[in-house]
Design a protein around this motif. Sequence first.
Motif, short mmCIF file in Angstrom:
data_model
loop_
_atom_site.label_atom_id
_atom_site.label_comp_id
_atom_site.label_asym_id
_atom_site.label_seq_id
_atom_site.Cartn_x
_atom_site.Cartn_y
_atom_site.Cartn_z
N HIS A 133 0.83 -1.21 0.00
CA HIS A 133 0.00 0.00 0.00
C HIS A 133 0.87 1.26 0.00
CE1 HIS A 133 -3.16 2.83 0.92
NE2 HIS A 133 -2.48 3.23 1.97
N ARG A 134 2.03 1.18 0.65
CA ARG A 134 2.90 2.36 0.81
C ARG A 134 4.34 1.94 0.66
NH1 ARG A 134 3.79 7.12 4.03
NH2 ARG A 134 5.84 6.96 4.99
N ILE A 135 5.10 2.69 -0.13
CA ILE A 135 6.54 2.47 -0.26
C ILE A 135 7.22 3.81 0.04
CG2 ILE A 135 8.44 1.84 -1.80
CD1 ILE A 135 6.46 0.03 -3.31
N GLU A 136 8.17 3.77 0.95
CA GLU A 136 8.85 5.01 1.35
C GLU A 136 10.34 4.91 1.11
OE1 GLU A 136 9.75 4.36 6.09
OE2 GLU A 136 7.80 5.18 5.55
N LEU A 137 10.99 6.06 1.17
CA LEU A 137 12.44 6.12 1.05
C LEU A 137 12.95 7.34 1.79
CD1 LEU A 137 13.19 8.61 -1.10
CD2 LEU A 137 12.44 6.93 -2.75
N ASN A 138 14.25 7.33 2.02
CA ASN A 138 14.95 8.50 2.54
C ASN A 138 16.01 8.91 1.54
OD1 ASN A 138 13.91 7.15 5.16
ND2 ASN A 138 14.57 9.18 5.80
N VAL A 139 16.17 10.21 1.35
CA VAL A 139 17.20 10.74 0.46
C VAL A 139 17.88 11.90 1.20
CG1 VAL A 139 15.54 12.24 -0.75
CG2 VAL A 139 17.70 11.62 -1.86
N PHE A 140 19.19 11.98 1.07
CA PHE A 140 19.92 13.02 1.78
C PHE A 140 19.79 14.35 1.05
CE2 PHE A 140 22.06 9.02 2.98
CZ PHE A 140 21.57 8.99 4.28
N SER A 141 19.79 15.42 1.81
CA SER A 141 19.53 16.76 1.27
C SER A 141 20.52 17.18 0.21
CB SER A 141 19.51 17.79 2.41
OG SER A 141 20.71 17.71 3.16
N TYR A 142 21.73 16.62 0.22
CA TYR A 142 22.73 17.00 -0.79
C TYR A 142 22.57 16.24 -2.11
CZ TYR A 142 25.12 12.95 1.32
OH TYR A 142 25.42 11.72 1.83
N ASN A 143 21.59 15.34 -2.20
CA ASN A 143 21.40 14.55 -3.41
C ASN A 143 20.18 15.06 -4.19
OD1 ASN A 143 21.39 12.58 -5.37
ND2 ASN A 143 21.52 10.86 -3.95
N ALA A 144 20.32 16.26 -4.76
CA ALA A 144 19.22 16.90 -5.48
C ALA A 144 18.79 16.10 -6.70
CB ALA A 144 19.62 18.32 -5.88
N ARG A 145 19.73 15.45 -7.38
CA ARG A 145 19.38 14.66 -8.57
C ARG A 145 18.42 13.54 -8.21
NH1 ARG A 145 24.09 12.12 -12.03
NH2 ARG A 145 24.18 14.19 -12.88
N ALA A 146 18.72 12.82 -7.13
CA ALA A 146 17.84 11.72 -6.71
C ALA A 146 16.47 12.25 -6.28
CB ALA A 146 18.48 10.93 -5.57
N GLN A 147 16.45 13.37 -5.55
CA GLN A 147 15.17 13.96 -5.15
C GLN A 147 14.30 14.24 -6.37
OE1 GLN A 147 15.45 17.26 -2.27
NE2 GLN A 147 17.55 16.58 -1.93
N HIS A 148 14.90 14.79 -7.40
CA HIS A 148 14.18 15.10 -8.63
C HIS A 148 13.61 13.83 -9.27
CE1 HIS A 148 13.14 16.91 -12.46
NE2 HIS A 148 13.85 15.97 -13.06
N VAL A 149 14.43 12.78 -9.34
CA VAL A 149 13.98 11.51 -9.93
C VAL A 149 12.82 10.94 -9.13
CG1 VAL A 149 14.63 9.09 -10.35
CG2 VAL A 149 16.17 10.94 -11.03
N TYR A 150 12.93 10.94 -7.81
CA TYR A 150 11.87 10.38 -6.97
C TYR A 150 10.56 11.15 -7.17
CZ TYR A 150 15.82 8.06 -4.72
OH TYR A 150 16.95 7.33 -4.47
N GLU A 151 10.64 12.47 -7.22
CA GLU A 151 9.44 13.27 -7.45
C GLU A 151 8.84 12.98 -8.83
OE1 GLU A 151 10.94 17.20 -6.66
OE2 GLU A 151 10.32 17.10 -4.56
N LYS A 152 9.71 12.83 -9.84
CA LYS A 152 9.25 12.55 -11.20
C LYS A 152 8.53 11.20 -11.24
CE LYS A 152 12.29 11.50 -14.42
NZ LYS A 152 13.36 11.57 -15.42
N VAL A 153 9.02 10.23 -10.50
CA VAL A 153 8.41 8.90 -10.46
C VAL A 153 7.07 8.93 -9.72
CG1 VAL A 153 8.71 6.56 -9.52
CG2 VAL A 153 10.58 7.66 -10.72
N GLY A 154 6.90 9.89 -8.80
CA GLY A 154 5.62 10.01 -8.09
C GLY A 154 5.72 10.08 -6.58
#
Length: 192
Positions: A133-154
Amino acid sequence: MSNVPHETDRPVRFLEGARVYLRPLNQEDSELYYRTLYHPEVRRLTGTQKHFTKEQISRYIDGKSQDSSCVLLLIALCEDDTVIGDIALQDIDGMNRTSNIRIAISEQFQGKGYGTEAMKLMLDYGFGILNLHRIELNVFSYNARAQHVYEKVGFVKEGLQREALFYNHQYHDSILMSILEHEYRAKYVQAP
């Protein structure tokens, strides 16, 4: 005699996309996993602080293969079977239908869309096969590229864990993100 590889020589393709596929991690992969773990950029982006021996990596791989609360897979290129990273659904909780996801892509393969495709494959498996039902993750604040990818995926940002990681002489924030099954289905699953 044919030069075409025999079917048993080819890696198993557990989940397959257009450019990447996900396959099980085996003992034969322990050297590759060990070397990747010591790449400085992989360590920085994943926040890996500990050191590991080859024997510890071998035991880790054995343990994960026995762990029903984890699905650990390697990410490989469809065109030539080159392993470019790994991805895992971890801490799978069948009662609450939740899990954590993590991904690591080798530096030379970042920024090419491979991570996005691998995430979609694993999310499809998590929501469509494991009935999460829910999938979560943690991303470090200095990894802007990964944050962007995760947001793009949903994935949606839920919160900030202040100064949760000490790395390279300073503290860094960790951003908590998640995606729910109905959000995933609305974005990716076609109605019959």
